[in-house]
Design an enzyme around this catalytic site. Sequence first.
Site, mmCIF file in Angstrom:
data_model
loop_
_atom_site.group_PDB
_atom_site.id
_atom_site.type_symbol
_atom_site.label_atom_id
_atom_site.label_comp_id
_atom_site.label_asym_id
_atom_site.label_seq_id
_atom_site.Cartn_x
_atom_site.Cartn_y
_atom_site.Cartn_z
ATOM 1 N N LYS A 93 0.840 -1.202 0.000
ATOM 2 C CA LYS A 93 0.000 0.000 0.000
ATOM 3 C C LYS A 93 0.878 1.257 0.000
ATOM 4 C CE LYS A 93 -3.928 -2.325 2.233
ATOM 5 N NZ LYS A 93 -4.844 -2.350 3.413
ATOM 6 N N GLU A 142 -9.071 -10.024 -8.426
ATOM 7 C CA GLU A 142 -8.115 -8.936 -8.187
ATOM 8 C C GLU A 142 -6.990 -8.963 -9.230
ATOM 9 O OE1 GLU A 142 -9.083 -8.912 -3.392
ATOM 10 O OE2 GLU A 142 -7.095 -9.540 -4.045
ATOM 11 N N ASN A 153 -2.080 -0.130 7.301
ATOM 12 C CA ASN A 153 -1.582 -1.482 7.585
ATOM 13 C C ASN A 153 -0.721 -2.077 6.469
ATOM 14 O OD1 ASN A 153 -3.618 -2.143 5.827
ATOM 15 N ND2 ASN A 153 -4.725 -3.507 7.220
ATOM 16 N N TYR A 193 -12.068 -2.620 -3.757
ATOM 17 C CA TYR A 193 -12.671 -2.770 -2.431
ATOM 18 C C TYR A 193 -14.207 -2.751 -2.487
ATOM 19 C CZ TYR A 193 -8.244 -2.422 0.168
ATOM 20 O OH TYR A 193 -6.991 -2.657 0.706
ATOM 21 N N HIS A 212 -1.760 -5.532 1.281
ATOM 22 C CA HIS A 212 -3.007 -6.225 0.970
ATOM 23 C C HIS A 212 -2.686 -7.629 0.470
ATOM 24 C CE1 HIS A 212 -6.886 -7.210 -0.872
ATOM 25 N NE2 HIS A 212 -6.162 -7.687 -1.873
HETATM 26 P P1 DAT Z 1 -7.772 -7.199 4.868
HETATM 27 O O1 DAT Z 1 -6.983 -6.049 4.292
HETATM 28 O O2 DAT Z 1 -7.013 -7.853 6.003
HETATM 29 O O3 DAT Z 1 -8.251 -8.181 3.838
HETATM 30 P P2 DAT Z 1 -10.489 -6.163 4.909
HETATM 31 O O4 DAT Z 1 -10.601 -6.708 3.514
HETATM 32 O O5 DAT Z 1 -11.545 -6.536 5.884
HETATM 33 O O6 DAT Z 1 -9.061 -6.563 5.558
HETATM 34 O O7 DAT Z 1 -10.418 -4.587 4.857
HETATM 35 C C1 DAT Z 1 -9.679 -3.938 3.846
HETATM 36 C C2 DAT Z 1 -8.907 -2.785 4.449
HETATM 37 O O8 DAT Z 1 -9.819 -1.834 4.989
HETATM 38 C C3 DAT Z 1 -8.007 -3.165 5.634
HETATM 39 O O9 DAT Z 1 -6.751 -3.662 5.222
HETATM 40 C C4 DAT Z 1 -7.896 -1.869 6.352
HETATM 41 C C5 DAT Z 1 -9.266 -1.239 6.156
HETATM 42 N N1 DAT Z 1 -10.135 -1.531 7.296
HETATM 43 C C6 DAT Z 1 -10.757 -2.708 7.580
HETATM 44 N N2 DAT Z 1 -11.462 -2.626 8.702
HETATM 45 C C7 DAT Z 1 -11.300 -1.358 9.149
HETATM 46 C C8 DAT Z 1 -11.773 -0.625 10.267
HETATM 47 N N3 DAT Z 1 -12.581 -1.199 11.178
HETATM 48 N N4 DAT Z 1 -11.393 0.656 10.390
HETATM 49 C C9 DAT Z 1 -10.573 1.245 9.492
HETATM 50 N N5 DAT Z 1 -10.093 0.629 8.408
HETATM 51 C C10 DAT Z 1 -10.449 -0.650 8.246
HETATM 52 MG MG MG Z 2 -9.599 -7.989 2.312
#
Ligand code: DAT
Ligand code: MG
Length: 150
Positions: A11, A128, A114, A51, A117
């Site tokens: 990212k 993707e 974080n 997303y 991805h």
């Molecule tokens: P991942 O990236 O582990 O697959 P995800 O697909 O549930 O997680 O979410 C995509 C991204 O969105 C994640 O890397 C960071 C952001 N995100 C997820 N949950 C969040 C939250 N509760 N608050 C802020 N950002 C969040």
């Molecule tokens: Mg995800």
Amino acid sequence: SIKERTYIMVKPDGVQRGLVGNIIARFEGRGFKLIALKLVHATPEHLEKHYADLKGKPFFPGLIKYMALGPVVAMVWEGLDAVKTGRVMLGATNPLASAPGTIRGDFALAVGRNICHGSDSVENAEKEIALWFPEGVVQHELTLSTWVFE
Ligand code: DAT
Ligand code: MG
């Protein structure tokens, strides 16, 4: 499958913080094969497609803004159980819960920054990969692979 593919992305914060080489080294060292890679500054429209499943979440607008702050490194890695093992290497979504030794557990503190991805299923990986690499991936052989898995 030994030919499983996953979409892994550094990212914008990972690029800014100089973690691209470290993250690539982890996937190389683990035994995965790099079959696509590019640096791309994605548009909000493109990121909204990536997303799409999260549209409607309260953090969605902030997520798109963050992901569009700068270029990302888009990659496809191939190898045994690449999707699941890739997720383990990334660590939990919220770095508060990411184990030390994982990418997020070593480099991140906040869920909104974080670093990386990784696809969460083979089906989503295929989607993707098609979204980020419409031009396709590079087929090539690493003779090393017979020394990594059977
Ligand atoms: P991942 O990236 O582990 O697959 P995800 O697909 O549930 O997680 O979410 C995509 C991204 O969105 C994640 O890397 C960071 C952001 N995100 C997820 N949950 C969040 C939250 N509760 N608050 C802020 N950002 C969040
Ligand atoms: Mg995800």
